[in-house]
Structures are given as C-alpha cells and as structure tokens.
Design a protein around this motif. Structure first.
Motif, PDB file in Angstrom:
ATOM      1  N   ALA A 119     -15.546 -31.260 -29.072  1.00  0.00           N
ATOM      2  CA  ALA A 119     -16.662 -30.784 -29.899  1.00  0.00           C
ATOM      3  C   ALA A 119     -16.624 -29.273 -30.127  1.00  0.00           C
ATOM      4  O   ALA A 119     -17.337 -28.767 -30.997  1.00  0.00           O
ATOM      5  CB  ALA A 119     -17.988 -31.174 -29.245  1.00  0.00           C
ATOM      6  N   LEU A 120     -15.793 -28.544 -29.406  1.00  0.00           N
ATOM      7  CA  LEU A 120     -15.707 -27.092 -29.557  1.00  0.00           C
ATOM      8  C   LEU A 120     -14.874 -26.678 -30.766  1.00  0.00           C
ATOM      9  O   LEU A 120     -14.898 -25.517 -31.157  1.00  0.00           O
ATOM     10  CB  LEU A 120     -15.101 -26.470 -28.287  1.00  0.00           C
ATOM     11  CG  LEU A 120     -15.858 -26.727 -26.988  1.00  0.00           C
ATOM     12  CD1 LEU A 120     -15.054 -26.221 -25.804  1.00  0.00           C
ATOM     13  CD2 LEU A 120     -17.227 -26.072 -27.041  1.00  0.00           C
ATOM     14  N   PHE A 121     -14.133 -27.619 -31.336  1.00  0.00           N
ATOM     15  CA  PHE A 121     -13.200 -27.321 -32.421  1.00  0.00           C
ATOM     16  C   PHE A 121     -13.706 -27.893 -33.747  1.00  0.00           C
ATOM     17  O   PHE A 121     -14.211 -29.013 -33.778  1.00  0.00           O
ATOM     18  CB  PHE A 121     -11.829 -27.930 -32.121  1.00  0.00           C
ATOM     19  CG  PHE A 121     -11.188 -27.390 -30.878  1.00  0.00           C
ATOM     20  CD1 PHE A 121     -10.414 -26.235 -30.924  1.00  0.00           C
ATOM     21  CD2 PHE A 121     -11.352 -28.024 -29.661  1.00  0.00           C
ATOM     22  CE1 PHE A 121      -9.812 -25.738 -29.780  1.00  0.00           C
ATOM     23  CE2 PHE A 121     -10.762 -27.525 -28.506  1.00  0.00           C
ATOM     24  CZ  PHE A 121      -9.988 -26.384 -28.573  1.00  0.00           C
ATOM     25  N   PHE A 132     -18.338 -21.835 -23.990  1.00  0.00           N
ATOM     26  CA  PHE A 132     -19.711 -21.384 -24.205  1.00  0.00           C
ATOM     27  C   PHE A 132     -20.087 -21.373 -25.678  1.00  0.00           C
ATOM     28  O   PHE A 132     -21.259 -21.468 -26.019  1.00  0.00           O
ATOM     29  CB  PHE A 132     -19.944 -19.988 -23.605  1.00  0.00           C
ATOM     30  CG  PHE A 132     -20.232 -20.037 -22.133  1.00  0.00           C
ATOM     31  CD1 PHE A 132     -21.401 -20.581 -21.656  1.00  0.00           C
ATOM     32  CD2 PHE A 132     -19.320 -19.557 -21.231  1.00  0.00           C
ATOM     33  CE1 PHE A 132     -21.668 -20.643 -20.304  1.00  0.00           C
ATOM     34  CE2 PHE A 132     -19.570 -19.604 -19.864  1.00  0.00           C
ATOM     35  CZ  PHE A 132     -20.747 -20.152 -19.409  1.00  0.00           C
ATOM     36  N   THR A 133     -19.112 -21.238 -26.548  1.00  0.00           N
ATOM     37  CA  THR A 133     -19.360 -21.272 -27.987  1.00  0.00           C
ATOM     38  C   THR A 133     -18.282 -22.122 -28.656  1.00  0.00           C
ATOM     39  O   THR A 133     -17.196 -22.286 -28.118  1.00  0.00           O
ATOM     40  CB  THR A 133     -19.325 -19.854 -28.616  1.00  0.00           C
ATOM     41  OG1 THR A 133     -18.032 -19.282 -28.407  1.00  0.00           O
ATOM     42  CG2 THR A 133     -20.379 -18.947 -28.018  1.00  0.00           C
ATOM     43  N   THR A 134     -18.608 -22.633 -29.825  1.00  0.00           N
ATOM     44  CA  THR A 134     -17.603 -23.357 -30.588  1.00  0.00           C
ATOM     45  C   THR A 134     -16.657 -22.355 -31.232  1.00  0.00           C
ATOM     46  O   THR A 134     -16.982 -21.172 -31.362  1.00  0.00           O
ATOM     47  CB  THR A 134     -18.261 -24.223 -31.675  1.00  0.00           C
ATOM     48  OG1 THR A 134     -19.041 -23.378 -32.521  1.00  0.00           O
ATOM     49  CG2 THR A 134     -19.130 -25.308 -31.065  1.00  0.00           C
ATOM     50  N   LEU A 135     -15.495 -22.826 -31.620  1.00  0.00           N
ATOM     51  CA  LEU A 135     -14.476 -21.967 -32.221  1.00  0.00           C
ATOM     52  C   LEU A 135     -14.477 -22.125 -33.742  1.00  0.00           C
ATOM     53  O   LEU A 135     -14.754 -23.211 -34.252  1.00  0.00           O
ATOM     54  CB  LEU A 135     -13.101 -22.319 -31.677  1.00  0.00           C
ATOM     55  CG  LEU A 135     -12.904 -22.183 -30.172  1.00  0.00           C
ATOM     56  CD1 LEU A 135     -11.527 -22.693 -29.771  1.00  0.00           C
ATOM     57  CD2 LEU A 135     -13.082 -20.752 -29.740  1.00  0.00           C
ATOM     58  N   VAL A 181     -12.045 -29.978  -9.836  1.00  0.00           N
ATOM     59  CA  VAL A 181     -13.466 -30.051 -10.140  1.00  0.00           C
ATOM     60  C   VAL A 181     -14.211 -29.519  -8.922  1.00  0.00           C
ATOM     61  O   VAL A 181     -14.064 -30.048  -7.820  1.00  0.00           O
ATOM     62  CB  VAL A 181     -13.905 -31.497 -10.466  1.00  0.00           C
ATOM     63  CG1 VAL A 181     -15.406 -31.544 -10.716  1.00  0.00           C
ATOM     64  CG2 VAL A 181     -13.137 -32.025 -11.657  1.00  0.00           C
ATOM     65  N   ILE A 182     -14.960 -28.476  -9.142  1.00  0.00           N
ATOM     66  CA  ILE A 182     -15.706 -27.855  -8.056  1.00  0.00           C
ATOM     67  C   ILE A 182     -17.178 -28.149  -8.280  1.00  0.00           C
ATOM     68  O   ILE A 182     -17.718 -27.858  -9.346  1.00  0.00           O
ATOM     69  CB  ILE A 182     -15.452 -26.335  -8.020  1.00  0.00           C
ATOM     70  CG1 ILE A 182     -13.959 -26.082  -7.831  1.00  0.00           C
ATOM     71  CG2 ILE A 182     -16.281 -25.674  -6.921  1.00  0.00           C
ATOM     72  CD1 ILE A 182     -13.552 -24.637  -7.987  1.00  0.00           C
ATOM     73  N   GLN A 205     -17.480 -24.556 -17.345  1.00  0.00           N
ATOM     74  CA  GLN A 205     -18.561 -25.394 -16.854  1.00  0.00           C
ATOM     75  C   GLN A 205     -18.773 -26.590 -17.779  1.00  0.00           C
ATOM     76  O   GLN A 205     -19.602 -27.439 -17.512  1.00  0.00           O
ATOM     77  CB  GLN A 205     -19.847 -24.582 -16.738  1.00  0.00           C
ATOM     78  CG  GLN A 205     -19.746 -23.492 -15.694  1.00  0.00           C
ATOM     79  CD  GLN A 205     -21.027 -22.704 -15.560  1.00  0.00           C
ATOM     80  OE1 GLN A 205     -22.112 -23.210 -15.784  1.00  0.00           O
ATOM     81  NE2 GLN A 205     -20.910 -21.446 -15.190  1.00  0.00           N
ATOM     82  N   VAL A 206     -18.009 -26.637 -18.870  1.00  0.00           N
ATOM     83  CA  VAL A 206     -18.104 -27.725 -19.835  1.00  0.00           C
ATOM     84  C   VAL A 206     -17.134 -28.826 -19.414  1.00  0.00           C
ATOM     85  O   VAL A 206     -15.938 -28.565 -19.235  1.00  0.00           O
ATOM     86  CB  VAL A 206     -17.756 -27.221 -21.260  1.00  0.00           C
ATOM     87  CG1 VAL A 206     -17.812 -28.358 -22.266  1.00  0.00           C
ATOM     88  CG2 VAL A 206     -18.680 -26.080 -21.671  1.00  0.00           C
ATOM     89  N   PRO A 207     -17.612 -30.058 -19.265  1.00  0.00           N
ATOM     90  CA  PRO A 207     -16.708 -31.154 -18.898  1.00  0.00           C
ATOM     91  C   PRO A 207     -15.615 -31.356 -19.949  1.00  0.00           C
ATOM     92  O   PRO A 207     -15.855 -31.188 -21.150  1.00  0.00           O
ATOM     93  CB  PRO A 207     -17.627 -32.381 -18.834  1.00  0.00           C
ATOM     94  CG  PRO A 207     -19.001 -31.818 -18.672  1.00  0.00           C
ATOM     95  CD  PRO A 207     -19.001 -30.495 -19.356  1.00  0.00           C
TER      96      PRO A 207
END
Length: 109
Positions: free
Chosen positions: A66-68, A29-32, A89-90, A58-60
């Motif tokens: 891109a979160l890092f 949900f947020t970047t680190l 994968v639901i 929920q992030v593929p």
C-alpha cells in the motif's frame, strides 16, 4: 514528517553502492511517489544479492504494498527485498525515551 532526498547516484559515480550495509530506518511512515518508488527500485536492484540492506519499520510487511502507487513496481521491489531476507520481529514496548541514559546522570521519572 519530511522525506529525505535520495543522494544523486551520478554525483560520485558510485552512489550508495559504496556502502556494505545500507539501513533504511522508519520505513513506511509515508507513501511513496512514483519517482521515489523508481529511485528505491534502482537502489534495491543495485544492492540485490550484492550488498547488505536492512529495513526497520513499525509497519507490518503485509501492508508494504500500500506504500507504492504502482502495484507492479511494488511487487518488483518487495520481491527483491524479501527474497533471501532474514526477518526479525521485535515485540514489546518502545524503549527510546524511557530507557535512555541521561548525559548528566540524572534519571527522569
């Protein structure tokens, strides 16, 4: 959105390694920050091929890099997470609110 503080590994000498399964929920949900990425690397590396780690997101997966802030650190973490992983994968509508059974027995519409 408030980020939880990671427990201090040195507080009890074992940190998160005492748990057979660690669940990270709502991942991505947020970047680190760099410090958070380094903490996560330590956790993932300690658990790699030794203890269970489950991540719900929920992030593929193809968007996790891109979160890092550091691509090399991202690659090291994701290599350990994905190697030997079982991926589920639901798809479909979320059920969090509409499927809850109310405590008082009254169904909301």
């Amino acid at each position: 959105w408030a980020k939880p503080k990671l427990p201090n590994k040195k507080a009890d000498g074992r940190g998160l390694s005492r748990w057979d399964l660690l669940l990270i929920d709502d991942w991505g949900f947020t970047t680190l920050t760099l410090a958070e990425s380094q903490d996560l690397f330590e956790i993932v590396d300690d658990r790699y091929q030794a203890r269970g780690l489950a991540i719900a997101s929920q992030v593929p997966i193809d968007q996790w890099h891109a979160l890092f802030p550091d691509p090399t650190l991202a690659e090291a973490i994701l290599d350990r997470l994905i190697h030997g992983a079982h991926r589920m994968v639901i798809q479909g509508n979320r059920c969090a609110r509409s499927c809850q059974v109310p405590r008082n027995g009254i169904q909301r519409t």
